[in-house]
Design a protein around this motif. Sequence first.
Motif, mmCIF file in Angstrom:
data_model
loop_
_atom_site.group_PDB
_atom_site.id
_atom_site.type_symbol
_atom_site.label_atom_id
_atom_site.label_comp_id
_atom_site.label_asym_id
_atom_site.label_seq_id
_atom_site.Cartn_x
_atom_site.Cartn_y
_atom_site.Cartn_z
ATOM 1 N N VAL B 205 36.212 76.386 11.534
ATOM 2 C CA VAL B 205 35.486 75.614 12.689
ATOM 3 C C VAL B 205 34.363 76.509 13.154
ATOM 4 C CG1 VAL B 205 35.681 74.491 14.820
ATOM 5 C CG2 VAL B 205 37.407 74.312 13.018
ATOM 6 N N PRO B 206 34.537 77.770 13.645
ATOM 7 C CA PRO B 206 33.202 78.489 14.173
ATOM 8 C C PRO B 206 32.391 78.545 13.232
ATOM 9 C CG PRO B 206 35.477 79.656 14.419
ATOM 10 C CD PRO B 206 35.774 78.639 13.572
ATOM 11 N N LEU B 207 32.673 78.955 11.879
ATOM 12 C CA LEU B 207 31.547 79.168 10.805
ATOM 13 C C LEU B 207 30.920 77.846 10.701
ATOM 14 C CD1 LEU B 207 31.015 81.361 8.948
ATOM 15 C CD2 LEU B 207 32.613 80.372 7.326
ATOM 16 N N THR B 208 31.595 76.633 10.678
ATOM 17 C CA THR B 208 30.612 75.425 10.460
ATOM 18 C C THR B 208 29.979 75.104 11.460
ATOM 19 O OG1 THR B 208 30.795 73.336 9.702
ATOM 20 C CG2 THR B 208 32.747 73.956 10.977
ATOM 21 N N ILE B 209 30.275 75.294 12.726
ATOM 22 C CA ILE B 209 29.496 75.102 13.962
ATOM 23 C C ILE B 209 28.210 75.870 14.025
ATOM 24 C CG2 ILE B 209 29.330 75.156 16.364
ATOM 25 C CD1 ILE B 209 32.185 74.308 16.268
ATOM 26 N N ILE B 210 28.537 77.271 13.875
ATOM 27 C CA ILE B 210 27.316 78.185 13.791
ATOM 28 C C ILE B 210 26.388 78.002 12.492
ATOM 29 C CG2 ILE B 210 26.613 80.509 13.503
ATOM 30 C CD1 ILE B 210 29.385 81.329 14.913
ATOM 31 N N VAL B 211 26.824 77.705 11.497
ATOM 32 C CA VAL B 211 26.038 77.462 10.153
ATOM 33 C C VAL B 211 25.311 76.032 10.138
ATOM 34 C CG1 VAL B 211 25.890 77.039 7.708
ATOM 35 C CG2 VAL B 211 27.301 78.790 8.717
ATOM 36 N N SER B 212 26.063 75.342 10.763
ATOM 37 C CA SER B 212 25.199 73.762 10.868
ATOM 38 C C SER B 212 24.120 73.988 11.946
ATOM 39 C CB SER B 212 26.244 72.630 11.068
ATOM 40 O OG SER B 212 27.028 72.982 12.362
ATOM 41 N N LEU B 213 24.417 74.504 13.215
ATOM 42 C CA LEU B 213 23.560 74.662 14.329
ATOM 43 C C LEU B 213 22.141 75.505 13.796
ATOM 44 C CD1 LEU B 213 23.233 74.158 17.379
ATOM 45 C CD2 LEU B 213 24.317 76.156 18.008
ATOM 46 N N LEU B 214 22.563 76.711 13.240
ATOM 47 C CA LEU B 214 21.345 77.403 12.831
ATOM 48 C C LEU B 214 20.359 76.668 11.984
ATOM 49 C CD1 LEU B 214 22.757 80.761 12.157
ATOM 50 C CD2 LEU B 214 21.256 80.022 14.186
ATOM 51 N N ILE B 215 21.231 76.003 10.813
ATOM 52 C CA ILE B 215 20.419 75.144 9.899
ATOM 53 C C ILE B 215 19.612 74.154 10.545
ATOM 54 C CG2 ILE B 215 20.403 73.623 8.005
ATOM 55 C CD1 ILE B 215 22.639 75.183 6.894
ATOM 56 N N HIS B 220 14.652 71.741 12.505
ATOM 57 C CA HIS B 220 13.911 71.361 13.561
ATOM 58 C C HIS B 220 12.441 72.136 13.617
ATOM 59 C CE1 HIS B 220 13.169 69.054 17.018
ATOM 60 N NE2 HIS B 220 13.084 70.111 17.872
ATOM 61 N N LYS B 221 12.607 73.383 13.359
ATOM 62 C CA LYS B 221 11.567 74.144 13.735
ATOM 63 C C LYS B 221 10.472 74.228 12.635
ATOM 64 C CE LYS B 221 11.216 77.636 16.702
ATOM 65 N NZ LYS B 221 10.978 78.723 17.299
ATOM 66 N N LYS B 301 27.298 67.245 10.535
ATOM 67 C CA LYS B 301 27.094 68.274 11.938
ATOM 68 C C LYS B 301 25.445 68.463 12.027
ATOM 69 C CE LYS B 301 31.575 69.979 11.186
ATOM 70 N NZ LYS B 301 32.340 70.507 10.407
ATOM 71 N N ILE B 302 24.932 68.763 10.994
ATOM 72 C CA ILE B 302 23.401 68.912 11.001
ATOM 73 C C ILE B 302 22.643 67.767 11.614
ATOM 74 C CG2 ILE B 302 21.262 69.426 9.649
ATOM 75 C CD1 ILE B 302 22.951 70.940 7.915
ATOM 76 N N LEU B 303 23.208 66.800 11.127
ATOM 77 C CA LEU B 303 22.507 65.387 11.580
ATOM 78 C C LEU B 303 22.578 65.276 13.188
ATOM 79 C CD1 LEU B 303 21.139 62.945 10.077
ATOM 80 C CD2 LEU B 303 23.448 61.890 10.375
ATOM 81 N N VAL B 304 23.796 65.393 13.712
ATOM 82 C CA VAL B 304 24.053 65.372 15.019
ATOM 83 C C VAL B 304 23.154 66.438 15.810
ATOM 84 C CG1 VAL B 304 25.744 65.725 16.960
ATOM 85 C CG2 VAL B 304 26.476 64.335 14.726
ATOM 86 N N PHE B 305 23.179 67.629 15.497
ATOM 87 C CA PHE B 305 22.522 68.819 16.050
ATOM 88 C C PHE B 305 20.946 68.458 16.168
ATOM 89 C CE2 PHE B 305 26.131 71.762 15.273
ATOM 90 C CZ PHE B 305 26.375 71.679 16.483
ATOM 91 N N LEU B 306 20.355 67.705 14.886
ATOM 92 C CA LEU B 306 19.182 67.388 14.590
ATOM 93 C C LEU B 306 18.697 66.440 15.802
ATOM 94 C CD1 LEU B 306 18.025 67.439 11.084
ATOM 95 C CD2 LEU B 306 17.136 68.759 13.005
ATOM 96 N N SER B 307 19.662 65.493 16.035
ATOM 97 C CA SER B 307 19.196 64.417 16.998
ATOM 98 C C SER B 307 19.437 64.965 18.461
ATOM 99 C CB SER B 307 20.236 63.134 16.850
ATOM 100 O OG SER B 307 21.545 63.652 17.202
ATOM 101 N N PHE B 331 16.898 80.447 22.306
ATOM 102 C CA PHE B 331 17.835 79.937 21.565
ATOM 103 C C PHE B 331 19.164 79.916 22.325
ATOM 104 C CE2 PHE B 331 21.445 79.842 18.416
ATOM 105 C CZ PHE B 331 21.099 78.533 17.725
ATOM 106 N N ARG B 332 19.549 81.162 22.882
ATOM 107 C CA ARG B 332 20.645 81.318 23.566
ATOM 108 C C ARG B 332 20.957 80.618 24.907
ATOM 109 N NH1 ARG B 332 21.560 86.283 24.912
ATOM 110 N NH2 ARG B 332 19.208 87.087 24.503
ATOM 111 N N ARG B 333 19.747 80.893 25.524
ATOM 112 C CA ARG B 333 19.374 80.451 27.026
ATOM 113 C C ARG B 333 19.155 79.038 27.301
ATOM 114 N NH1 ARG B 333 20.833 84.868 30.457
ATOM 115 N NH2 ARG B 333 20.455 86.733 29.207
ATOM 116 N N ILE B 334 18.502 78.464 26.249
ATOM 117 C CA ILE B 334 18.046 77.147 26.619
ATOM 118 C C ILE B 334 18.359 76.169 25.378
ATOM 119 C CG2 ILE B 334 15.654 75.869 26.568
ATOM 120 C CD1 ILE B 334 14.378 78.060 27.682
#
Lengths: 478, 431
Positions: B205-215, B220-221, B301-307, B331-334
Amino acid sequence: MEIHIKDLKKVFEGDKKKNIPDTIAIDNFNLDIKDGELVGLLGPSGCGKSTVLYMISGLKEPSGGSVFFGEEDVTHLAPEKRGIGFVFQNYALYPHLNIYKNISFPLVDVYVDDYLKSYKISKFCKLIEIRNEIFKAINIVKNRNVNDKKVSKLLIIDEISFALNIPFSYSKYLFKFINKYDFNLDSFIKFLGEEIDKEKKRYHKIKLEVDNENFILKNGNRIKVRRKINKDEIDLRVREVARIVKLEDLLYRKPNEISGGEQQRVAIARALIKSPKVLLLDEPLSNLDAHLRLETREEIRRIQKETGITTIFVTHDQDEAMAISDKIVVMSKGKVQEIGKPQEIYKNPTNLFVAKFLGVPPINLYKGYIKEHHLYIGNELLIEKEIKANDLEVIVGIRPEAYKLVGEDSNVGLTLKIEKIDNSTRNLIVVSSSEFALNEIKQILDSNLEGIKGVNKFIVNQERMFVFDIKTEKRIEI
Amino acid sequence: MFNKKQSPQNENNENLQTNSSGNKFVDSLKSAFSKTKTVCNNTYLRLRHRGHEESYYYNADGTAKYDINRTLETKKRKFQMNQNLLAFLVLIPAFIFIILFMLYPILNSFIIAFTEDFTWVDGSGSFAISNIINGNSGHWEDMSAVGGEGMVWVEGKYPTSFGLGNFLYLFQNTSYSINLFGQTIGTSLFIKSLWNTFELVIIEVPLTIIVSLLIAYFIHKVKFLRGFFQIIFFLPYVTNTIALGMVFNLLFGSNTSGAIGGGLVNTLFGSNQQWISSGAPRWAQGVVIVTYALWDGLAFKILVFLSGLSTIDKQYYDAARIDGANASTIFRRITVPLLSPQILYITITSFIGAFKMYTGVRAVYQSQSTYFFGGAQGVEWITVVGYLYRDMKEINPLNPGYAAAGSIILLIIILIITAAQFAVSKKRVHY
């Protein structure tokens, strides 16, 4: 900080495939700003004034030209390295942080080169130093009910910080002692002295010394460190800025819990906290209601004068610009129309656009001509004065307040038919008509002419009347 | 609507003159509108025509007066009633399915879980309540105890009893072992499956959240080839789980002889690691399962984070740049705090998904027999849901009580963890 802008240019590239041409947003923008000046960029929306501001800030890259801060060319410098504060149009306050954290945001994670210091001893020394003021803190604690919730305790400590001008952690330490029922100032000071000695002994054990300014000495030398700005330093600075913008009571609220005007002040505080050399404000008052706008613009003026920071602000509201700027830059379609002091521009517009843009109600325009060195509207001679220019079609601009009623037999003047009388609080505003008018004619007349109606003849104050070439729209001296 | 000539619809005070006989009045209207129904309510007359309704005040002397207020009121009431009725009608299919396939089965499995020696005969489990009221219609007898062979169905009423026997069964019998911080402890298979599930949850779970958030953040960038990357990372979402499992089988294949290569990963890295073959070490199998689950769940997860990222106002980033914040601070604070609602959603769904992990493990071992989960005993990486299936289908096909009890324990665990997440989120999530 002086600012010099030379030949600034911004072109937004179009798309040849879709047949969209390039847009020249800013063309040949030149401006010199003196140190400590408050400059207003004024123009209708879409004239490129915000683009200029963004290019000065570095958030937008110019297509050409250069920006100098003092002697330094900052045209291609990153925004964070320019030493600027920026207030966005909708403030851009971070919604998840409270006001305190919003204001302190620019300072967290900032590194400074410094010498190693004993912060504990600094705290004790500071408390001893302000011992004559500790009675203020005692009063604050006495006047408040301490047994309330945790929140009120925080507020008391906050109040002490403001009263004694010390960081939160210092006043928290102080509060801990004052809150004891047997608090005694002399024994407290004595206790602090003992604590300092203890701390110094501890350093002594590991062969370090502490000098008079609480820096730590190793073999007699201060130790160089690269460290983050610590919380106490940030706290002092936040309180200092909060005091300037009068936000002392709202530090622990979230941005959505305070009013628009307060949000505005938070944005300014955040821009000020790094002691910028230049403060940039993008439409700072456009999100406020009319009453608050008046108040806040004076506030901005006060803060600017207090801090002495060179400030540039963007606005489309001429009242705003006129009221607080030292210098106004009137812009239109990406070009500077006129630069000058507010009243000078009003009294002395260089071209038709500036004359039209400034003034409420707007300037009245008539189609006229110059014949035999005299100015005519229709077949009426407007003024007796002889004019250098000759045989020219012109536009005559007359400020609404420049009319004066005369009798029919006057040999100069302008005949207008009065259509309607607008009720205004102070003045009598009369809507009139003339077959030579190019826009709606509004006159401001003496209020004792209340019963005026029908066709009347007016003479015109020459200082409030301007003549423009019909083709170039430039002003003609008369 | 009524024809204006015949009906004084818009004129309040106009009276309808009729004969002394009420019937004649009705008759005359009937002849005027062939499809008009009339209802006489004491002194009020309601005329209906093609779904429209009008009210008249019907005097005793035979005159009728149009009553606009009453007409409007009726209209309003009728409209509201229609709306309610419509809403119910639309909801009914969903209600039926939810009750039939979600609520009732949950209730049923609660009953089964607490019924000791529940006997499953020809779908009798579908109405567990009848087994409790009437008792089982017979019972299975173990013939091996009396020298016979197998289980034999003996007809006749056989009482069932309520109790915690099924739950106790899950924790009895310590013939399996788990490795707890270097110590080998004998446990029941259910606890082993719980332990496995916890391990997978904590790692994945932590891995998937971190990886998908970073991707998501980098997609996005990045402006160049953004669409391409979006498609690449969204592909697993439209790919069949089993097909993905086959690909993973090929990726992590190995030579049983111990020679280098065998699968893509081994060939690339020049190793002879056994990944998912029966002789593979536990950690290697775990790596494959986690990698698989990660890859499988990434797309959504990537889809949700991208939106979520696209809803963050760009001015915050501009402001942060002016404030001198570097990329990591921003990234961390905003980004992360402003994305917290999406992060909460993904965290909760990932936790639930990971606790229910079954297909992922099965897909990795799909070349083996149906209820094989790796290792010598075939249960090395068995998950709770895997245990439930295996128990119900293979080990105790005649008594679903054990599986039902296990599913209820799983439900309680998931409920507790989700509640805890919501409690934490109150402080951390900024809407």
